[in-house]
Design a protein around this motif. Structure first.
Motif, short mmCIF file in Angstrom:
data_model
loop_
_atom_site.label_atom_id
_atom_site.label_comp_id
_atom_site.label_asym_id
_atom_site.label_seq_id
_atom_site.Cartn_x
_atom_site.Cartn_y
_atom_site.Cartn_z
N UNK A 206 59.54 -66.99 -45.21
CA UNK A 206 60.40 -67.02 -44.05
C UNK A 206 59.55 -66.99 -42.79
N UNK A 207 59.81 -67.92 -41.87
CA UNK A 207 59.04 -68.00 -40.63
C UNK A 207 59.78 -67.38 -39.45
N UNK A 253 54.18 -75.19 -36.53
CA UNK A 253 54.69 -73.83 -36.74
C UNK A 253 55.77 -73.53 -35.71
N UNK A 254 57.00 -73.22 -36.15
CA UNK A 254 58.03 -72.80 -35.21
C UNK A 254 57.74 -71.40 -34.67
N UNK A 255 58.03 -71.18 -33.38
CA UNK A 255 57.74 -69.87 -32.82
C UNK A 255 58.90 -69.26 -32.03
N UNK A 270 64.90 -75.20 -31.26
CA UNK A 270 63.74 -74.56 -31.88
C UNK A 270 62.48 -75.08 -31.19
N UNK A 271 61.60 -74.17 -30.80
CA UNK A 271 60.31 -74.55 -30.22
C UNK A 271 59.23 -74.42 -31.28
N UNK A 272 58.34 -75.41 -31.33
CA UNK A 272 57.28 -75.44 -32.34
C UNK A 272 55.93 -75.67 -31.69
#
Length: 380
Positions: A206-207, A253-255, A270-272
């Protein structure tokens, strides 16, 4: 939400930068600042009209492996390694100086801070051992660090699934088996329930998770190799792996996930972070959209750090030689506008299609069978 930026070399006027952590509420952030070995904790205030930074130096510089974490009251937790012990203190400004409140220590060969708790008061850490992983409350307790749970297996990661700091998702490996995300209930003595089980042998991590909408971002090799996918907590729909998030020769990578989108996970922006040979770029994407928008990051961006407002404005912290504390704001409402998707040449699903090799009838949902966030058992 929490985001981190890892140290990189200075270039084009940007300064070298280290891990940057934002409180769940978005009011404060903290990092190690300074030049060379002269490092010190620094607190950023983000909820005012303009961001500003407060240095928190002490009598001697901090080691490079020190960890900092901001609390909702403006204090900064710092964890330092001293041989086989990890000591913790709270730092706060006191006029021209820095106050320090020692909290105690934990004896462990390995220990890492978890992302800031949603309650803004408590701070937790993971200490993996030979056969289990200890969860420690290192700030917010009554008598210094407290051991709150022991989870079988080796755990890493850490994503909060609610707004109270009760439900914690960890990536767990048991006896050399595949890594699977599980949920730990901190109010029930660390009771563990499964979260991700896409296929029996897949590595499912899970990210990110958005408590308002239930949107989760995962990384799994269920399609045959590591891919970023998305699902919804408690849903019976399968995890999906958008083709647009699969970039050749780039790490994605989503952050950050847009908050406040209650019951509409597909609409969350979603920001990546996109890392390639040319450096770090910014990605904007929605599950309801078919495109990943790639944008140039602001100069000096603390790459991988940022947070969304409910109004779809993305705030990106940056540091340059001329601006020691800055936040670039991007109104992404137009970029992140949902698009109509016709089912689904551009969407791949775990366990199905050419990569997964299984028939559509064997696609598996996110198996929240105990549904810890809904207070009951999910419908089947």
């Amino acid at each position: 939400m929490t985001a981190c930026a890892i140290e990189t070399a200075a270039a084009n006027g940007a300064v070298a930068r280290t891990e940057f952590t934002i409180t769940a509420g978005g009011s404060y952030a903290a990092r190690l600042a300074g030049d060379g070995e002269a490092l010190f904790a620094e607190r950023w205030t983000l909820d005012g009209p303009e961001p500003y930074a407060v240095p928190l130096p002490l009598g001697q510089p901090e080691e490079r492996d020190a960890e900092v974490l901001p609390l909702a009251d403006g204090r900064v937790l710092i964890g330092r390694r001293v041989e086989q012990r990890h000591t913790f203190s709270l730092l706060y400004p006191t006029g021209p100086g820095t106050g320090e409140l020692p909290l105690g220590s934990v004896e462990s060969a390995e220990l890492t801070l978890l992302p800031p708790s949603p309650d803004g008061v408590c701070a937790y850490a993971l200490a993996p051992g030979a056969t289990s992983t200890a969860i420690w409350l290192v700030a917010g307790g009554a008598f210094g660090p407290e051991h709150v749970a022991e989870v079988p297996g080796r755990c890493s990661g850490g994503v909060w699934l609610d707004r109270t700091g009760r439900m914690l998702a960890l990536d767990r490996q048991l006896e050399g088996g595949p890594v699977k995300a599980v949920v730990v209930d901190l109010e029930r003595g660390g009771e563990v329930t499964p979260l991700l089980q896409i296929t029996e042998d897949s590595e499912d991590r899970l990210l990110l998770a958005a408590p308002d909408s239930g949107l989760i971002l995962i990384r799994s090799n269920a399609p045959g190799h590591d891919r970023i996918g998305w699902g919804v907590l408690g849903s019976l729909r399968p995890v999906r792996f958008p083709e647009c998030l699969r970039l050749a020769d780039c790490a994605v990578k989503p952050f950050a996930v847009q908050p406040g989108q209650v019951l509409t996970p597909e609409s969350c922006a979603v920001a990546l972070r996109i890392d390639g040979a040319a450096g770090s770029r910014l990605g904007i994407w929605r599950p309801a959209g078919r495109r990943l928008h790639q944008l140039a990051a602001p100069q000096g961006w603390l790459a991988g750090a940022g947070l969304w407002s409910r109004e779809c404005v993305l705030q990106l912290p940056y540091v340059t030689k001329s601006v020691p504390c800055g936040v670039a704001r991007l109104d992404a409402s137009a970029l992140a506008r949902p698009e109509v998707i016709t089912e689904p040449a551009e969407v791949e699903r775990a366990g199905g299609g050419p990569d997964g090799g299984a028939a559509p009838g064997t696609w598996k949902p996110v198996p929240l069978r105990e549904a810890p966030l809904t207070g009951g058992t999910a419908a089947r």
